[in-house]
Design a protein around this motif. Sequence first.
Motif, PDB file in Angstrom:
ATOM      1  N   ASP A  53      39.479  44.758  41.420  1.00  0.00           N
ATOM      2  CA  ASP A  53      38.820  44.232  42.621  1.00  0.00           C
ATOM      3  C   ASP A  53      38.125  45.333  43.421  1.00  0.00           C
ATOM      4  OD1 ASP A  53      38.199  42.167  44.575  1.00  0.00           O
ATOM      5  OD2 ASP A  53      39.778  43.043  45.822  1.00  0.00           O
ATOM      6  N   THR A  83      33.261  36.960  41.054  1.00  0.00           N
ATOM      7  CA  THR A  83      34.017  36.812  42.293  1.00  0.00           C
ATOM      8  C   THR A  83      34.663  35.440  42.303  1.00  0.00           C
ATOM      9  OG1 THR A  83      32.442  38.265  43.411  1.00  0.00           O
ATOM     10  CG2 THR A  83      33.878  36.920  44.806  1.00  0.00           C
ATOM     11  N   LYS A  84      35.993  35.422  42.440  1.00  0.00           N
ATOM     12  CA  LYS A  84      36.737  34.161  42.488  1.00  0.00           C
ATOM     13  C   LYS A  84      36.592  33.519  43.870  1.00  0.00           C
ATOM     14  CE  LYS A  84      40.839  35.476  41.652  1.00  0.00           C
ATOM     15  NZ  LYS A  84      42.247  35.558  41.377  1.00  0.00           N
ATOM     16  N   GLY A  87      37.616  35.433  46.863  1.00  0.00           N
ATOM     17  CA  GLY A  87      36.845  36.633  47.175  1.00  0.00           C
ATOM     18  C   GLY A  87      37.179  37.831  46.313  1.00  0.00           C
ATOM     19  N   LYS A  88      38.244  37.755  45.512  1.00  0.00           N
ATOM     20  CA  LYS A  88      38.623  38.877  44.646  1.00  0.00           C
ATOM     21  C   LYS A  88      37.763  38.893  43.391  1.00  0.00           C
ATOM     22  CE  LYS A  88      43.100  39.407  46.482  1.00  0.00           C
ATOM     23  NZ  LYS A  88      43.577  40.642  46.892  1.00  0.00           N
ATOM     24  N   LYS A  89      37.545  40.101  42.864  1.00  0.00           N
ATOM     25  CA  LYS A  89      36.715  40.266  41.668  1.00  0.00           C
ATOM     26  C   LYS A  89      37.598  40.434  40.436  1.00  0.00           C
ATOM     27  CE  LYS A  89      32.894  42.145  44.203  1.00  0.00           C
ATOM     28  NZ  LYS A  89      32.207  43.308  44.678  1.00  0.00           N
TER      29      LYS A  89
END
Length: 174
Positions: A53, A83-84, A87-89
């Motif tokens: 992330d 990006t989920k 908001g995390k990658k």
Amino acid sequence: MRLFWKKEMPVKLDFAACGKILIDSLRFSFSITSDGKASNKGLCVSFSGEAIDSGEVQLKDLEIMEQRKGKLVPRKVSMPLVTKKDGKKIYQAKLRDLKISDAAQRVAKGQTIEDALSSIISKDISFKVTPIYSGDEEPEIMLNIYPYENALTGSCTKWLKCTSDRNWFEHNLK
């Protein structure tokens, strides 16, 4: 008279082989196998964690080792950083064209040990990926592979460490 109900197994994956550490710039290999029924709906491979992330760990060159006419042939596939909803990658490869074999039909009766082993290995799906990492710590990365037909209970997951020490085995396995 006894009645038997044969419960159909769901699509489920398991690791056939997987290392425990990703080493900077060195290819990391892992393999999965079917532990349930067959599916032609494909699967998804993802790598996540705080180090992914934040961009501290990058991954490139995801390859699938496919069986073609009795030979393993590498095929590069796209594994973008996405990006989920939270908001995390994560890195994610959507492989809808991969077929998952039926675990119950892996070995036929009467096969020699060599033929049975060849049959088992030919139905495994193998992958390779290259990590890029230059930090001093050993952050954890989660590898998750799930079949689209049964994403919730059919997945296989491993937590892996990542290191920039290219001589990690020499320094840690005595």
